[in-house]
Design an enzyme around this catalytic site. Structure first.
Site, mmCIF file in Angstrom:
data_model
loop_
_atom_site.group_PDB
_atom_site.id
_atom_site.type_symbol
_atom_site.label_atom_id
_atom_site.label_comp_id
_atom_site.label_asym_id
_atom_site.label_seq_id
_atom_site.Cartn_x
_atom_site.Cartn_y
_atom_site.Cartn_z
ATOM 1 N N HIS A 18 10.871 1.003 -7.163
ATOM 2 C CA HIS A 18 10.847 -0.427 -6.809
ATOM 3 C C HIS A 18 11.757 -1.220 -7.742
ATOM 4 O O HIS A 18 12.518 -2.081 -7.304
ATOM 5 C CB HIS A 18 9.422 -0.996 -6.951
ATOM 6 C CG HIS A 18 8.403 -0.400 -6.024
ATOM 7 N ND1 HIS A 18 7.241 0.177 -6.466
ATOM 8 C CD2 HIS A 18 8.369 -0.310 -4.671
ATOM 9 C CE1 HIS A 18 6.523 0.592 -5.436
ATOM 10 N NE2 HIS A 18 7.184 0.315 -4.333
ATOM 11 N N LYS A 42 -5.110 -1.441 2.572
ATOM 12 C CA LYS A 42 -4.726 -0.207 1.863
ATOM 13 C C LYS A 42 -5.737 0.147 0.769
ATOM 14 O O LYS A 42 -5.576 1.149 0.082
ATOM 15 C CB LYS A 42 -3.337 -0.367 1.229
ATOM 16 C CG LYS A 42 -2.187 -0.256 2.230
ATOM 17 C CD LYS A 42 -0.820 -0.338 1.560
ATOM 18 C CE LYS A 42 -0.178 1.015 1.363
ATOM 19 N NZ LYS A 42 1.230 0.895 0.868
ATOM 20 N N ARG A 91 13.746 4.981 1.805
ATOM 21 C CA ARG A 91 13.874 6.271 1.130
ATOM 22 C C ARG A 91 14.319 7.360 2.096
ATOM 23 O O ARG A 91 14.869 8.362 1.699
ATOM 24 C CB ARG A 91 12.525 6.673 0.513
ATOM 25 C CG ARG A 91 12.073 5.803 -0.639
ATOM 26 C CD ARG A 91 10.604 5.997 -0.935
ATOM 27 N NE ARG A 91 9.787 5.618 0.201
ATOM 28 C CZ ARG A 91 8.489 5.743 0.284
ATOM 29 N NH1 ARG A 91 7.826 6.276 -0.714
ATOM 30 N NH2 ARG A 91 7.829 5.359 1.356
ATOM 31 N N SER A 129 3.885 5.200 -4.754
ATOM 32 C CA SER A 129 2.818 4.766 -5.660
ATOM 33 C C SER A 129 1.620 5.708 -5.562
ATOM 34 O O SER A 129 0.972 6.020 -6.565
ATOM 35 C CB SER A 129 2.402 3.332 -5.317
ATOM 36 O OG SER A 129 3.507 2.476 -5.426
HETATM 37 N N1 COA Z 1 10.934 3.649 -4.453
HETATM 38 C C1 COA Z 1 9.790 4.295 -4.537
HETATM 39 N N2 COA Z 1 8.760 4.104 -3.710
HETATM 40 C C2 COA Z 1 8.893 3.175 -2.757
HETATM 41 C C3 COA Z 1 10.068 2.446 -2.619
HETATM 42 C C4 COA Z 1 11.119 2.713 -3.520
HETATM 43 N N3 COA Z 1 12.276 2.065 -3.445
HETATM 44 N N4 COA Z 1 9.921 1.604 -1.581
HETATM 45 C C5 COA Z 1 8.692 1.805 -1.088
HETATM 46 N N5 COA Z 1 8.073 2.763 -1.804
HETATM 47 C C6 COA Z 1 6.733 3.286 -1.548
HETATM 48 C C7 COA Z 1 5.632 2.507 -2.162
HETATM 49 O O1 COA Z 1 5.313 2.974 -3.439
HETATM 50 C C8 COA Z 1 4.512 2.703 -1.176
HETATM 51 O O2 COA Z 1 3.833 3.885 -1.477
HETATM 52 P P1 COA Z 1 2.304 4.077 -1.061
HETATM 53 O O3 COA Z 1 2.246 4.035 0.448
HETATM 54 O O4 COA Z 1 1.998 5.385 -1.635
HETATM 55 O O5 COA Z 1 1.531 2.945 -1.653
HETATM 56 C C9 COA Z 1 5.219 2.882 0.171
HETATM 57 O O6 COA Z 1 6.533 3.207 -0.158
HETATM 58 C C10 COA Z 1 5.284 1.639 1.008
HETATM 59 O O7 COA Z 1 4.965 0.562 0.238
HETATM 60 P P2 COA Z 1 5.578 -0.872 0.187
HETATM 61 O O8 COA Z 1 7.047 -0.868 0.159
HETATM 62 O O9 COA Z 1 4.892 -1.564 -0.929
HETATM 63 O O10 COA Z 1 5.196 -1.421 1.539
HETATM 64 P P3 COA Z 1 3.785 -1.650 2.091
HETATM 65 O O11 COA Z 1 3.787 -0.886 3.368
HETATM 66 O O12 COA Z 1 2.693 -1.370 1.157
HETATM 67 O O13 COA Z 1 3.813 -3.203 2.275
HETATM 68 C C11 COA Z 1 4.271 -5.251 3.387
HETATM 69 C C12 COA Z 1 4.309 -3.731 3.390
HETATM 70 C C13 COA Z 1 3.345 -5.828 2.357
HETATM 71 C C14 COA Z 1 5.667 -5.731 3.115
HETATM 72 C C15 COA Z 1 3.834 -5.618 4.813
HETATM 73 O O14 COA Z 1 2.608 -5.011 5.078
HETATM 74 C C16 COA Z 1 3.709 -7.110 4.992
HETATM 75 O O15 COA Z 1 4.692 -7.803 5.153
HETATM 76 N N6 COA Z 1 2.453 -7.622 4.989
HETATM 77 C C17 COA Z 1 2.178 -9.032 5.169
HETATM 78 C C18 COA Z 1 1.547 -9.291 6.531
HETATM 79 C C19 COA Z 1 2.597 -9.444 7.592
HETATM 80 O O16 COA Z 1 3.437 -10.317 7.548
HETATM 81 N N7 COA Z 1 2.491 -8.572 8.593
HETATM 82 C C20 COA Z 1 3.400 -8.586 9.710
HETATM 83 C C21 COA Z 1 4.595 -7.732 9.447
HETATM 84 S S1 COA Z 1 5.647 -7.675 10.846
#
Ligand code: COA
Length: 159
Positions: A18, A42, A91, A129
């Site tokens: 990140h 989550k 990724r 994560s």
């Molecule tokens: N390097 C390493 N790991 C990465 C990474 C990177 N560059 N980018 C993402 N990841 C991993 C994260 O660690 C995470 O791992 P986990 O699933 O084991 O926890 C996974 O990829 C995805 O996580 P993240 O990028 O944090 O996305 P998310 O799916 O948890 O969050 C939101 C997504 C919060 C952006 C999305 O749910 C959101 O916008 N929510 C708000 C509500 C909303 O507007 N909804 C409508 C959307 S259309």
């Protein structure tokens, strides 16, 4: 015109993967808002305030990066922050399919909202994560994947 980008995620916890995306974004945009989502669905390991605190600590010293929390629609936060750019790291192809869908839906919800994808540095391409927490839970060393303060917070929470 100054350009603000939002980098949203759950950050449970923030990893070097990140941080790499955030620092590269900070070179591209005037201001980067790291938005820590509550993501109750989550069932996060760290509560929201601690995820915000750990991210803030990890990113201290970068004048154009700020960390905020949010619990609602990303488009509402974008409007509030006067941002029309979302940054997401990809990724793999698997990530891209989900990300493209979210980008499309966010654009439907907010006209003019663009999502920019940065490819994850190869060093962090397999990182997540969940895997970091799992390695730590089983006694493995996560020093390579997260800042020292975050490693300590994971160990404290597991203890
Ligand atoms: N390097 C390493 N790991 C990465 C990474 C990177 N560059 N980018 C993402 N990841 C991993 C994260 O660690 C995470 O791992 P986990 O699933 O084991 O926890 C996974 O990829 C995805 O996580 P993240 O990028 O944090 O996305 P998310 O799916 O948890 O969050 C939101 C997504 C919060 C952006 C999305 O749910 C959101 O916008 N929510 C708000 C509500 C909303 O507007 N909804 C409508 C959307 S259309």
């Amino acid at each position: 015109m100054s350009k603000t980008a939002i980098y949203p995620g759950t950050f449970d916890p923030m990893t070097h993967g990140h941080i790499n995306i955030i620092l590269r974004s900070a070179e591209l945009f005037d201001r980067v808002v790291v938005a820590v989502a509550k993501s109750s669905g989550k069932n996060p390991f760290f509560e929201l305030p601690q995820r915000v605190e750990l991210a803030t600590l990890a990113l201290a010293g970068h004048a154009n990066i700020e960390v905020v929390e949010f619990d609602g629609l990303l488009v509402d936060l974008a409007q509030q922050q006067q941002a029309n750019i979302i940054v997401r790291g990809v990724r793999s192809i698997a990530d891209f399919e989900y990300e493209a869908q979210m980008a499309g839906m966010n654009r439907q919800l907010m006209h003019g909202l663009e999502t920019i994808f940065l490819t994850t540095h190869s060093e962090w391409a397999d990182l997540s994560s969940t895997l970091v927490r799992d390695i730590a839970r089983h006694g493995g060393d996560v020093s390579k994947f997260v800042p020292a303060s975050i490693k300590q917070a994971i160990l404290d929470k597991l203890a």
